[in-house]
Structures are given as C-alpha cells and as structure tokens.
Design a protein around this motif. Structure first.
Motif, short mmCIF file in Angstrom:
data_model
loop_
_atom_site.label_atom_id
_atom_site.label_comp_id
_atom_site.label_asym_id
_atom_site.label_seq_id
_atom_site.Cartn_x
_atom_site.Cartn_y
_atom_site.Cartn_z
N PHE A 134 0.82 -1.22 0.00
CA PHE A 134 0.00 0.00 0.00
C PHE A 134 0.86 1.28 0.00
O PHE A 134 0.50 2.28 -0.57
CB PHE A 134 -0.92 0.00 1.23
N GLY A 135 1.98 1.23 0.67
CA GLY A 135 2.87 2.40 0.72
C GLY A 135 2.38 3.44 1.72
O GLY A 135 1.66 3.12 2.67
N HIS A 136 2.75 4.69 1.45
CA HIS A 136 2.44 5.79 2.36
C HIS A 136 0.92 6.01 2.46
O HIS A 136 0.23 6.00 1.44
CB HIS A 136 3.13 7.05 1.80
N ILE A 137 0.41 6.17 3.67
CA ILE A 137 -1.01 6.52 3.83
C ILE A 137 -1.11 8.04 3.72
O ILE A 137 -0.65 8.76 4.61
CB ILE A 137 -1.58 6.05 5.19
N PRO A 138 -1.67 8.57 2.63
CA PRO A 138 -1.69 10.03 2.49
C PRO A 138 -2.68 10.67 3.47
O PRO A 138 -3.78 10.18 3.64
CB PRO A 138 -2.16 10.25 1.04
N LEU A 139 -2.25 11.74 4.11
CA LEU A 139 -3.11 12.45 5.06
C LEU A 139 -3.27 13.90 4.58
O LEU A 139 -2.29 14.53 4.19
CB LEU A 139 -2.46 12.44 6.46
N PRO A 140 -4.50 14.40 4.59
CA PRO A 140 -4.72 15.77 4.07
C PRO A 140 -4.08 16.83 4.97
O PRO A 140 -4.68 17.33 5.90
CB PRO A 140 -6.25 15.90 4.05
N THR A 141 -2.84 17.15 4.68
CA THR A 141 -2.02 18.04 5.51
C THR A 141 -2.10 19.46 4.99
O THR A 141 -2.02 19.67 3.77
CB THR A 141 -0.56 17.54 5.43
N PRO A 142 -2.27 20.51 5.81
CA PRO A 142 -2.24 20.54 7.29
C PRO A 142 -3.62 20.67 7.94
O PRO A 142 -3.69 21.05 9.10
CB PRO A 142 -1.44 21.81 7.55
N ILE A 143 -4.70 20.33 7.21
CA ILE A 143 -6.03 20.55 7.79
C ILE A 143 -6.28 19.59 8.96
O ILE A 143 -7.16 19.79 9.78
CB ILE A 143 -7.13 20.42 6.69
N ASN A 144 -5.45 18.53 9.02
CA ASN A 144 -5.60 17.51 10.07
C ASN A 144 -4.66 17.76 11.25
O ASN A 144 -4.38 16.85 12.02
CB ASN A 144 -5.31 16.13 9.47
N MET A 145 -4.10 18.96 11.37
CA MET A 145 -3.11 19.24 12.43
C MET A 145 -3.55 20.43 13.27
O MET A 145 -4.36 21.25 12.83
CB MET A 145 -1.76 19.61 11.80
N ASP A 146 -2.94 20.57 14.46
CA ASP A 146 -3.15 21.75 15.30
C ASP A 146 -1.84 22.52 15.37
O ASP A 146 -0.76 21.94 15.18
CB ASP A 146 -3.50 21.31 16.73
N PRO A 147 -1.93 23.85 15.70
CA PRO A 147 -0.69 24.58 15.96
C PRO A 147 0.02 23.95 17.16
O PRO A 147 -0.66 23.40 18.02
CB PRO A 147 -1.18 25.98 16.32
N GLU A 203 6.48 12.04 0.31
CA GLU A 203 5.27 11.73 1.07
C GLU A 203 4.46 12.99 1.34
O GLU A 203 3.24 13.01 1.21
CB GLU A 203 5.62 11.06 2.42
N LEU A 204 5.17 14.08 1.69
CA LEU A 204 4.46 15.32 1.97
C LEU A 204 3.85 15.91 0.70
O LEU A 204 2.77 16.50 0.74
CB LEU A 204 5.42 16.33 2.63
N MET A 205 4.52 15.72 -0.42
CA MET A 205 3.94 16.17 -1.69
C MET A 205 2.61 15.45 -1.92
O MET A 205 1.63 16.04 -2.37
CB MET A 205 4.90 15.87 -2.86
N GLU A 206 2.58 14.15 -1.61
CA GLU A 206 1.32 13.40 -1.76
C GLU A 206 0.26 13.93 -0.79
O GLU A 206 -0.91 14.09 -1.15
CB GLU A 206 1.55 11.90 -1.48
N ASP A 207 0.68 14.22 0.45
CA ASP A 207 -0.28 14.73 1.45
C ASP A 207 -0.88 16.06 0.99
O ASP A 207 -2.09 16.27 1.08
CB ASP A 207 0.42 14.95 2.81
N PHE A 208 -0.03 16.96 0.51
CA PHE A 208 -0.53 18.26 0.03
C PHE A 208 -1.45 18.06 -1.17
O PHE A 208 -2.50 18.69 -1.28
CB PHE A 208 0.64 19.17 -0.38
#
Ligand code: HEM
Length: 413
Positions: free
Chosen positions: A97-110, A242-247
């Motif tokens: 499956f590889g990297h699990i993409p996460l919709p970054t940064p809407i899923n994060m807090d400051p 991985e972060l490119m995929e998340d974005f």
C-alpha cells in the motif's frame, strides 16, 4: 426516503435542554432546501446543541460560538484521528500500500499546523491567484461553449463540477485530457463510505493518480504548483515525496467539492432572481460584492473538531473526545450577527462572514475560490440570456460536512 441514522444514548454530561434531533446527513428538511433548514435550526434549536444521530455529537450554529471554537485550537482540535491510530489500519490494507496520504495541514493543530501550512501560503497568495484569472475565464468559457446552444443544462454536471477540476489540473501542471479520469475520482471520493478504511483507500487512489507527475517535477521543474512545492522547505528541511502526496490529496479534497457548491448556490440565486441578473448584466462591476454576499447567504461547509479536555463552552459541559460540528451555514445566518440574515443584501453594513472559516485553518484557497466564483458569474451572465430554474426538475442536495448541490437544472430561451 433514507432511514435516519440510529440514535445514540445521551451522555450524562449533556443537559436535556440542549438535545435536538438532527441528522446532518439525512435530515429531510436539509435535503429539501439546506439553507431554509439552516435558518430553521438557528431560530428553533439552541446555538449549541447535541444531537443523538450519527454517533451523537455537538452542533454549533451561532456565529459567536463558531468563531470562538474555531480560534481555540487547544480545546477544539483538528486532529480527529491521531496518526498512530491511522497507522493501526495498516494490517487491513494491501501489503504494497505504501504511504497513507493524510490531508495536511487541515488535520493538524498549531504549532505543527503552522509549520506545514507555511509552504502553501505563498503558493496561494492573492497575487499568484490573480495571475490565473484569464486562464480560469478561458476554461469557464470552454464549458459554457458546450451548452450555450442547447437552451438548458444541469449546471452542476456541465459547468460547476468540471471547472474546478480543470483549474486543479492546470494549476498542478497535469494534462487537461485527464479531466474525465479526475472527474471519476471526484465521484468516487464523494460516494458514501461502506467501510472505515474507504477514505484511506480513496486518498491513496487520488495520490496514485498524481504520483507520476509529482515524481517527474522533482527533477524536471516547470511553471506549476507541484514544481513550486518541491522547491519549498518545511521547517528548514527539504520537501519529501510523502508530503507532496499529502498536500496533493488535501488540495484535491479542499479545492473541488467546495467551489462546485459555491457556484451552484450562486447560479441558483441568480436563476431565481431575474431582476438581479439584469442588474448585474448592466453593471458587471457589482459581481465582486454580489459573490461575497452569496457566500454569506449560502455558506455551505461544516468542519469537524474533537474536544481535547473536559470544558464548559457556551454554558455547556463538554467532555474530552466529544465531537463538534462547526455549522458555518448557521453562523452566517445568525440574527445576533447579521440584521435580517435571510435577506440577500449586497449593501449590508456588516458583511464579514465566515464561509471560509476563521482562525488558523481559515481557507488557504479563498483567493482562488473567489476568482473562480466571480469569473463563472461574469461569464454565465455575459454568455447566456436570462436563465431560470427548470420547473420540472428541482435541484438536488446532499448533507454532511458539505451542504452539497448534486444537480441544478436550468433553462434559457
Ligand atoms: C467557495 C469555495 C471554498 C470554501 C467555502 C472553502 C471553505 C473552507 C473552510 C471553511 C476551511 C476551514 C476548514 C476547517 O476549519 O477545518 C477551508 C480550509 C482550506 N481550504 Fe478552502 N474553501 C473553498 C475553496 C478552496 C479552494 C479552491 C482551495 C484550493 C485548492 C482550498 C483550500 C483549502 C485548504 C488547503 C484548507 C486548509 C487550511 C488549513 O488547514 O490551514 N479551499 N476551506
């Protein structure tokens, strides 16, 4: 009619006075006319209420309550499922499956959110977006060309849905001939989930569709957003694949299902008000303000938050891990904030709405969205004669975190 979700038992900390039965996905009033129902909720239910539907959750419908909760990210978190728990789904996924993409940064807090939002900020600046205005107009015109002679269309299927997809492909530097492939992805993405891992599988599919282009732009940069993102740094460190995929996944989710509905509500308002169409045709400069009041009158996003600690908020006891929905459509129809909120009034004194949210997660794509909305109103009014709702085929809506429009049949002579 679909059966409503089963009701969850009321937890002891929720007072009886604030229980109100509302199914945010399947409420019949919401599906008949989302903003009529939003107005009813604001006048009938407490500004903070608890509904037993969909597992039981809080709904914030008042302006002040939404404003305060959106800004208090320590109490109301955007980390709905911690990353460790998402990783626990791995045994259910295929081995490669590889990297699990996460919709970054809407899923994060400051403060983590601030670091990951920074690279996107410049990419979506008003200046960068303004430079795309004429390109967006061309894309809009190409879609209107296809329907102008036929005297009728479903505005959602023919224009509102393909336009943001085309804009997305163009901005990311993907070929426009992949339109139908990406439209299928949008449909799959929006379909109801049948299992808990569905969202993960769908995000992987979206990331897979972009994978080749993300890889290619690393070594062969061009004048597009993927190339620009590869050049940015995260907290002084180089960008990762991985972060490119998340974005990429976030921009897909955030940029597509939103503008579609914004356009739908705007064109519906115009189709119902021929005099207003005439006024804007005579004076297209008014379209900027007209679009802004449409955003307030027909706000349509409902972001979710997780309560991080036991707290008293707006007079209600909330417990750690309670879920709250920021019902922004209600906030922008709150009579405590906007005089006669149901009236569409371009000249209203206070027009500071929260259709794009408020606080650290405020929409990054608002400049782009505004351009897309203004351009589509400009071009529909310039290219079509007076248009009206199709009396035989009413608009269709969908509930949930987006008050979405599924179909908007219109006609013209
Ligand atoms: C009319 C159209 C749009 C509306 C009403 C809208 C609304 C919103 C809202 C309410 C939020 C905040 C969500 C939250 O608090 O959890 C948000 C976040 C976001 N939006 Fe939009 N949006 C629109 C179009 C777009 C477009 C076109 C893009 C870009 C492709 C975009 C990109 C984003 C991003 C990246 C975020 C996350 C920001 C963060 O977490 O810091 N949006 N949007």
């Amino acid at each position: 009619m679909n059966a409503l979700s089963p009701t969850a038992p009321k937890p002891a900390h929720v007072s009886d006075a604030v229980v109100y039965d509302f199914d945010m996905f399947l409420d019949p009033g919401l599906l008949a006319d989302p903003h009529e129902r939003a107005r009813e909720l604001v006048s009938e239910a407490p500004p903070v209420f608890w509904t037993p539907r969909n597992g039981g959750h809080w709904m914030l419908t008042g302006f002040k309550e939404n404003y305060d909760a959106s800004r208090d990210t320590e109490t109301f978190s955007s980390v709905l499922v911690p990353p460790e728990m998402i990783e626990m789904a791995r045994p259910m996924l295929p081995p490669d499956f590889g990297h699990i993409p996460l919709p970054t940064p809407i899923n994060m807090d400051p403060p983590q959110h601030t670091i990951y939002r920074a690279p996107l900020q410049g990419v979506f600046s008003p200046r960068a977006m303004m430079a795309r205005r004429e390109e967006i107009r061309e894309l809009a015109n190409s879609l209107i060309d296809d329907v102008v002679e036929q005297g009728h269309c479903d505005f959602i299927a023919s224009v509102a849905e393909p336009l943001p997809v085309k804009v997305f492909l163009k901005m990311l530097g993907l070929p426009l001939d992949r339109l139908s492939e990406f439209r299928v992805l949008v449909h799959e993405f929006l379909a109801p989930s049948s299992s808990q891992i569905d969202p993960v599988l769908r995000m992987r599919k979206v990331a897979d569709a972009m994978k080749g282009d993300i890889e290619a732009r690393r070594t062969d940069p061009r004048d597009d957003l993927l190339s620009l993102l590869w050049k940015t740094e995260i907290d002084g460190k180089p960008m990762t694949f991985e972060l490119m995929e998340d974005f990429g996944v976030l921009l897909f989710i955030a940029g597509l299902d939103t503008v579609i509905n914004g356009m739908g509500y705007g064109i519906r308002h115009l189709a119902r008000n021929p005099d207003f169409q005439a006024r804007l045709r005579d004076n297209p400069k008014l379209i900027v303000e007209a679009a802004e009041e449409i955003l307030r009158r027909y706000t349509f996003t409902v972001p979710t938050r997780r309560v991080t600690r036991d707290v008293e908020f707006a007079g209600q006891q909330m417990k750690e891990n309670d879920r709250i929905m920021l019902f922004l459509p209600g906030a922008d129809l709150d009579p405590r904030e906007f005089a006669n909120p149901e009236v569409y009034d371009m000249e209203r004194e206070n027009n500071v709405h929260i259709a794009f949210g408020v606080g650290p997660h405020r929409c990054l794509g608002s400049h782009l969205a505004r351009i897309e909305l203004q351009v589509i109103y400009e071009q529909m009014l310039a290219r079509l004669p007076e248009f009206r709702l199709d009396p035989e085929q009413p608009a269709r809506f969908r509930g949930g975190n987006i008050l979405a429009m599924e179909a908007l049949p219109i006609r013209w002579d």
